[in-house]
Design an enzyme around this catalytic site. Structure first.
Site, mmCIF file in Angstrom:
data_model
loop_
_atom_site.group_PDB
_atom_site.id
_atom_site.type_symbol
_atom_site.label_atom_id
_atom_site.label_comp_id
_atom_site.label_asym_id
_atom_site.label_seq_id
_atom_site.Cartn_x
_atom_site.Cartn_y
_atom_site.Cartn_z
ATOM 1 N N LYS A 93 41.702 34.123 -19.848
ATOM 2 C CA LYS A 93 41.865 34.018 -18.400
ATOM 3 C C LYS A 93 41.447 35.331 -17.749
ATOM 4 C CE LYS A 93 45.456 32.596 -15.064
ATOM 5 N NZ LYS A 93 46.861 32.110 -14.957
ATOM 6 N N SER A 166 47.620 27.968 -12.532
ATOM 7 C CA SER A 166 46.491 28.777 -12.120
ATOM 8 C C SER A 166 45.491 28.980 -13.246
ATOM 9 C CB SER A 166 47.007 30.153 -11.658
ATOM 10 O OG SER A 166 47.637 30.831 -12.736
ATOM 11 N N SER A 190 51.795 27.633 -14.835
ATOM 12 C CA SER A 190 50.340 27.818 -14.833
ATOM 13 C C SER A 190 49.661 27.653 -16.178
ATOM 14 C CB SER A 190 49.985 29.198 -14.256
ATOM 15 O OG SER A 190 50.313 29.259 -12.897
#
Length: 475
Positions: A93, A166, A190
């Site tokens: 990420k 996210s 997330s």
């Protein structure tokens, strides 16, 4: 839509390679039936072909990835094998620091930020021989909304379906075979939202189980870093590498880290608890999925009992206020000085954090502690709590347009997830069903603090009798 073929053919094309689980491709690399360079080149071609539509990557790193793959092949040829991740392409990420690529964290403010060091999780992946293939797209600052000037990842099952937040890029890329596993983060859901929406497996570890050093903060005391993969077995491999104490992160636990993947057999039958009284707000697809999961567990002999959890909805509201304060602190260097460079959803949340009174914050802290105490008492009677991985089953993009601005929508989504960021308990998210339109649904197994090993074993057992994790999206 196809099922992954567990029988590996003698020669694999790009499509066949992309459908393999992490542990399957790792075994082919270890036995030199495939080279890391072949796998990495194949994955890069797939990214080049599919990611213009899926938009899962913020940065792709072809040169450094291929160099790492060739080095892995040379090491393996010499008999120097680092373990299961050696030579396997992994995505991270884009809030994890990387010395060889920018770390923008879904913002425009940090788009040119080049860290001087790797995040601890990235350093541990590299030490294990993993090939870091790129940085995965995410919402702005790991909150609920995308920066208006940046692309939004697309669900590979259905472009009209929400991909989660996210860690959306992680979920999309892992599901679509654009990496063989990824590292995400979870502050209120997330990791679990994208894994549920994209039909993959994810672990939100116990808070402090995995170092946050070199990971851009959203809210420090709620942020968890963990793996997203196709199976519980794969997730166990990644978690074993990234977990453990870190002198650079004083909040990181010194609790010993087992080899989560070494023995996936359950040592005893787990007791599972469900609080049905707190599932009434879920939609029909979600409640039907939960009922099917309970039937599956009953069929394999796991006792499922009714439990009484502390109220979840009030804790979601408290979490939202406290997270806003922590985010305001995390962004103090750039907000409000550069407020005009933030997207509207992130701006509104930081402003709310600035407005919260200290006395109210302390009152909410006391409620957080009481919630955690009450939850620990529930775990005297059960080993695992059952919850959906999201409060809304595979919603459309249109349904989620108000996320972060509509308090009721946000609270419904986060009710089964955010309270366990408040308490810090670990959870594994598993594919557990589909909607009528064929999009995935996910279930959570939530455990005691630092009981990830039980969750991995339970998740693996569940996946042996269901097989939802072997479904692949039609890309």
């Amino acid at each position: 839509m196809t099922d992954a073929d567990s029988a590996v053919p003698p020669r694999l094309d790009e499509d066949a390679i992309s459908k393999l689980e992490l542990t399957e491709v790792a075994d082919l690399i270890r036995t030199r039936q495939l080279t890391s360079a072949e796998v990495t080149e194949s994955t890069l071609r797939r990214i080049e072909r599919l990611d213009p539509q899926l938009k899962s990557y913020a940065f792709v790193m072809p040169e450094t990835a291929l160099a790492a793959a060739r080095a892995a092949d040379a090491d393996i040829a010499r008999g120097h094998y680092e373990g299961v991740l050696h030579g396997v392409p992994i995505g991270v990420k884009d809030l994890c620091y990387t010395v060889d690529a920018p770390t923008a964290a879904g913002t425009t403010i940090f788009r040119d930020f080049r860290p001087a060091y790797d995040a601890t999780v990235v350093a541990r992946l590299r030490a294990a021989g993993a090939v870091i293939i790129g940085k995965l797209a995410m919402t702005e600052g790991a909150y609920l909304g995308y920066h208006p000037s940046l692309p939004t990842p697309v669900n590979p099952w259905d472009p009209t379906a929400w991909a989660g937040v996210s860690s959306s890029g992680c979920g999309v890329a892992t599901a679509a075979g654009l990496c063989f596993g990824s590292i995400g983060s979870d502050t209120g859901g997330s990791i679990r939202f994208p894994t549920s929406m994209c039909g993959v497996t994810g672990i939100k570890p116990t808070w402090g189980r995995v170092s946050r050093h070199g990971v851009v903060e959203l809210a420090a005391s709620y942020d968890h870093v963990g793996p997203i993969t196709r199976s519980a077995h794969d997730a166990a491999v990644l978690l074993s590498v990234i977990a453990g104490s870190d002198i650079h992160d004083p909040s990181c636990s010194a609790e010993p880290v087992p080899d989560y993947a070494a023995d996936l057999a359950l040592t005893r039958i787990p007791r599972v608890g469900v609080d049905w009284s707190q599932t009434t707000s879920f939609d029909e697809d979600t409640t039907a999925m939960l009922a099917d999961v309970v039937k599956t567990l009953d069929d394999i002999g796991w006792p499922v009992i009714d439990v009484k959890l502390p109220a979840l909805a009030p804790m979601v509201a408290a979490f939202g206020k406290m997270r806003a304060v922590e985010t305001a602190i995390a962004h103090a260097d750039t907000y409000p000085a550069r407020a005009d460079e933030y997207g509207p959803i992130m701006r509104a949340m930081i402003d709310a954090g600035h407005r919260l009174a200290a006395v109210e914050y302390q009152t909410l802290t006391e409620r957080r502690l009481e919630f955690t105490r009450s939850l620990r008492r529930v775990f005297h009677d059960v080993d695992i709590l059952l919850m959906p991985s999201a409060g809304i089953a595979s919603p459309t993009l249109e349904t989620m347009r108000g996320l972060g601005q509509d308090p009721e929508l946000t609270a419904r989504l986060a009710m089964p997830t955010a309270p366990f960021n408040v308490s810090g308990n670990p959870a594994i998210c598993l594919p557990a069903g589909t909607t009528a339109r064929g999009t995935p649904l996910g279930v959570q197994f939530i455990g005691r603090e630092f009981d990830e090993h039980l969750l991995v074993r339970a998740g693996h057992a569940f996946q042996q009798v269901t097989g939802y994790h072997r479904r692949r999206p039609p890309v």
